[in-house]
Motif scaffolding. Structure first.
Motif, PDB file in Angstrom:
ATOM      1  N   ALA A  34       0.828  -1.213   0.000  1.00  0.00           N
ATOM      2  CA  ALA A  34       0.000   0.000   0.000  1.00  0.00           C
ATOM      3  C   ALA A  34       0.859   1.257   0.000  1.00  0.00           C
ATOM      4  N   ILE A  35       1.970   1.246   0.724  1.00  0.00           N
ATOM      5  CA  ILE A  35       2.856   2.410   0.743  1.00  0.00           C
ATOM      6  C   ILE A  35       3.561   2.563  -0.596  1.00  0.00           C
ATOM      7  N   HIS A  36       4.005   1.459  -1.187  1.00  0.00           N
ATOM      8  CA  HIS A  36       4.592   1.534  -2.528  1.00  0.00           C
ATOM      9  C   HIS A  36       3.591   2.096  -3.533  1.00  0.00           C
ATOM     10  N   GLU A  37       2.342   1.678  -3.420  1.00  0.00           N
ATOM     11  CA  GLU A  37       1.310   2.202  -4.321  1.00  0.00           C
ATOM     12  C   GLU A  37       1.107   3.700  -4.098  1.00  0.00           C
ATOM     13  N   GLY A  38       1.184   4.127  -2.837  1.00  0.00           N
ATOM     14  CA  GLY A  38       1.051   5.552  -2.537  1.00  0.00           C
ATOM     15  C   GLY A  38       2.210   6.372  -3.059  1.00  0.00           C
ATOM     16  N   MET A  39       3.396   5.776  -3.108  1.00  0.00           N
ATOM     17  CA  MET A  39       4.554   6.454  -3.704  1.00  0.00           C
ATOM     18  C   MET A  39       4.343   6.644  -5.198  1.00  0.00           C
ATOM     19  N   GLU A  40       3.852   5.599  -5.865  1.00  0.00           N
ATOM     20  CA  GLU A  40       3.616   5.712  -7.301  1.00  0.00           C
ATOM     21  C   GLU A  40       2.533   6.751  -7.594  1.00  0.00           C
ATOM     22  N   ASP A  41       1.483   6.759  -6.796  1.00  0.00           N
ATOM     23  CA  ASP A  41       0.422   7.741  -7.016  1.00  0.00           C
ATOM     24  C   ASP A  41       0.936   9.160  -6.773  1.00  0.00           C
ATOM     25  N   TYR A  42       1.801   9.330  -5.776  1.00  0.00           N
ATOM     26  CA  TYR A  42       2.393  10.644  -5.510  1.00  0.00           C
ATOM     27  C   TYR A  42       3.095  11.177  -6.757  1.00  0.00           C
ATOM     28  N   VAL A  43       3.856  10.314  -7.406  1.00  0.00           N
ATOM     29  CA  VAL A  43       4.541  10.712  -8.636  1.00  0.00           C
ATOM     30  C   VAL A  43       3.524  11.040  -9.725  1.00  0.00           C
ATOM     31  N   ARG A  44       2.537  10.195  -9.898  1.00  0.00           N
ATOM     32  CA  ARG A  44       1.537  10.432 -10.946  1.00  0.00           C
ATOM     33  C   ARG A  44       0.804  11.754 -10.748  1.00  0.00           C
ATOM     34  N   GLN A  45       0.668  12.177  -9.506  1.00  0.00           N
ATOM     35  CA  GLN A  45      -0.026  13.426  -9.207  1.00  0.00           C
ATOM     36  C   GLN A  45       0.879  14.652  -9.298  1.00  0.00           C
ATOM     37  N   GLY A  46       2.140  14.445  -9.704  1.00  0.00           N
ATOM     38  CA  GLY A  46       3.035  15.571  -9.919  1.00  0.00           C
ATOM     39  C   GLY A  46       4.158  15.711  -8.915  1.00  0.00           C
ATOM     40  N   GLY A  47       4.264  14.783  -7.973  1.00  0.00           N
ATOM     41  CA  GLY A  47       5.327  14.874  -6.987  1.00  0.00           C
ATOM     42  C   GLY A  47       6.665  14.406  -7.522  1.00  0.00           C
ATOM     43  N   LEU A  48       7.741  14.876  -6.873  1.00  0.00           N
ATOM     44  CA  LEU A  48       9.089  14.400  -7.178  1.00  0.00           C
ATOM     45  C   LEU A  48       9.535  13.503  -6.027  1.00  0.00           C
ATOM     46  N   LEU A  49       9.601  12.210  -6.292  1.00  0.00           N
ATOM     47  CA  LEU A  49      10.062  11.229  -5.320  1.00  0.00           C
ATOM     48  C   LEU A  49      11.538  10.978  -5.566  1.00  0.00           C
ATOM     49  N   ILE A  50      12.356  11.180  -4.539  1.00  0.00           N
ATOM     50  CA  ILE A  50      13.796  10.952  -4.633  1.00  0.00           C
ATOM     51  C   ILE A  50      14.135   9.801  -3.705  1.00  0.00           C
ATOM     52  N   THR A  51      14.695   8.736  -4.251  1.00  0.00           N
ATOM     53  CA  THR A  51      14.987   7.567  -3.422  1.00  0.00           C
ATOM     54  C   THR A  51      16.464   7.216  -3.434  1.00  0.00           C
ATOM     55  N   SER A  52      16.955   6.831  -2.269  1.00  0.00           N
ATOM     56  CA  SER A  52      18.321   6.335  -2.120  1.00  0.00           C
ATOM     57  C   SER A  52      18.339   4.820  -1.988  1.00  0.00           C
ATOM     58  N   VAL A  53      17.172   4.191  -2.110  1.00  0.00           N
ATOM     59  CA  VAL A  53      17.073   2.729  -2.040  1.00  0.00           C
ATOM     60  C   VAL A  53      16.364   2.235  -3.295  1.00  0.00           C
ATOM     61  N   SER A  54      16.551   0.952  -3.602  1.00  0.00           N
ATOM     62  CA  SER A  54      16.048   0.423  -4.868  1.00  0.00           C
ATOM     63  C   SER A  54      14.598  -0.037  -4.808  1.00  0.00           C
ATOM     64  N   MET A  55      14.005  -0.043  -3.622  1.00  0.00           N
ATOM     65  CA  MET A  55      12.584  -0.400  -3.449  1.00  0.00           C
ATOM     66  C   MET A  55      12.281  -1.849  -3.829  1.00  0.00           C
ATOM     67  N   ILE A  56      13.249  -2.741  -3.688  1.00  0.00           N
ATOM     68  CA  ILE A  56      12.981  -4.137  -4.042  1.00  0.00           C
ATOM     69  C   ILE A  56      12.449  -4.943  -2.856  1.00  0.00           C
ATOM     70  N   LEU A  57      12.435  -4.360  -1.660  1.00  0.00           N
ATOM     71  CA  LEU A  57      12.055  -5.102  -0.465  1.00  0.00           C
ATOM     72  C   LEU A  57      10.675  -4.665   0.021  1.00  0.00           C
ATOM     73  N   GLN A  58       9.899  -5.626   0.505  1.00  0.00           N
ATOM     74  CA  GLN A  58       8.519  -5.333   0.882  1.00  0.00           C
ATOM     75  C   GLN A  58       8.161  -5.946   2.237  1.00  0.00           C
ATOM     76  N   ASP A  59       7.431  -5.151   3.020  1.00  0.00           N
ATOM     77  CA  ASP A  59       6.806  -5.616   4.263  1.00  0.00           C
ATOM     78  C   ASP A  59       5.570  -6.408   3.846  1.00  0.00           C
ATOM     79  N   LYS A  60       5.737  -7.697   3.666  1.00  0.00           N
ATOM     80  CA  LYS A  60       4.728  -8.527   3.003  1.00  0.00           C
ATOM     81  C   LYS A  60       3.381  -8.534   3.728  1.00  0.00           C
ATOM     82  N   ASP A  61       3.411  -8.581   5.062  1.00  0.00           N
ATOM     83  CA  ASP A  61       2.147  -8.655   5.794  1.00  0.00           C
ATOM     84  C   ASP A  61       1.698  -7.297   6.321  1.00  0.00           C
TER      85      ASP A  61
END
Length: 259
Positions: free
Chosen positions: A99-126
């Protein structure tokens, strides 16, 4: 007071209110405070250090960052999320829920600039905010908003800008520049992002090569920038220039539509 004048005043007030609501995002930059929400015994110290370093570096280049909860990306908090022009995920903030990853993507789609220092390959599965061995790799963010796959650790000692743009301001395109001190980061390969800076790469096995060092990916009105190298302090003038470019008004205007 005449009825006509009352109507005109009400209309002017409504227009003024609409103008205030439509104003550009009032907050310049927020940095995700990972351990304010997540419990990760193995990674807590690195996440806290990454947050401190990011705040120090942003302050050093003239910004006044605010810390934000990872929950800012959850749907109920999207109105507050969209008050930020830029949001930064620092080194050490590795696992997030779907859900947080989805919120990051939506933030970008809405015009935000997301800057990441991590590759986002890891997920809090539960999605329980407690990181254990049951949590692990997921492709949603790396194949989506980031557009780069990053796994394992690499050492980088040289970088090369590929083209002139706001993200490479101050660097000569096509010329390799040796850093005063090597930096670490993920071993990366591009999936769907635009690569603006390359680096050399040395793995623990001794294998060498080249890889993406700085990328961006457009989605609708905004973009996600991935800075692969974990910069630490900004003593190296080349890395300071790269970092300054990340958060410059020129980069924001170039990549995002926020008005």
């Amino acid at each position: 007071m005449t009825r006509r004048r009352v109507v005109c005043m009400a209309l002017l007030a409504a227009l003024a209110g609409a103008g205030l609501q439509a104003a550009p995002r009032p907050k310049a930059i927020g940095v995700v405070d990972y351990t304010s929400r997540y419990t990760w015994t193995k990674g807590a110290r690195a996440a806290q250090a990454g947050l401190r370093t990011m705040i120090a570096n942003l302050t050093a280049v003239g910004l006044q960052p605010e810390t934000v909860s990872p929950d800012l990306f959850l749907r109920p908090n999207w109105p507050e999320r969209d008050r930020y022009r830029r949001l930064v995920v620092p080194v050490g903030a590795e696992y997030f829920s779907q859900a947080i990853h989805e919120g990051m993507e939506d933030y970008v789609r809405q015009g935000g600039l997301l800057i990441t220092s991590v590759s986002m390959i890891l997920q809090d599965k539960d999605a329980d905010y407690v990181i254990t061995d049951q949590d692990g790799i997921a492709d949603f963010a790396s194949e989506g908003v980031v557009g780069v796959h990053g796994q394992q650790t690499a050492r980088m000692s040289r970088i090369k800008a590929l083209a002139a743009c706001p993200l490479t301001q101050g660097l000569a395109p096509g010329e390799w520049v040796t850093l005063s001190q090597a930096v670490a980061g993920r071993r990366t390969r591009n999936l769907s992002a635009e690569v603006v800076i390359l680096s050399d790469r040395e793995l623990a096995s001794g294998a060498t090569g080249e890889q993406p060092f700085l990328t961006y990916r457009h989605l609708d009105r905004g973009a996600c920038i991935y800075l692969v190298g974990q910069l630490g302090t900004l003593d190296d003038p080349v890395l300071r220039q790269v970092f300054t470019n990340l958060v410059s008004p020129q980069t924001l205007d170039w990549l995002c539509l926020q008005e």
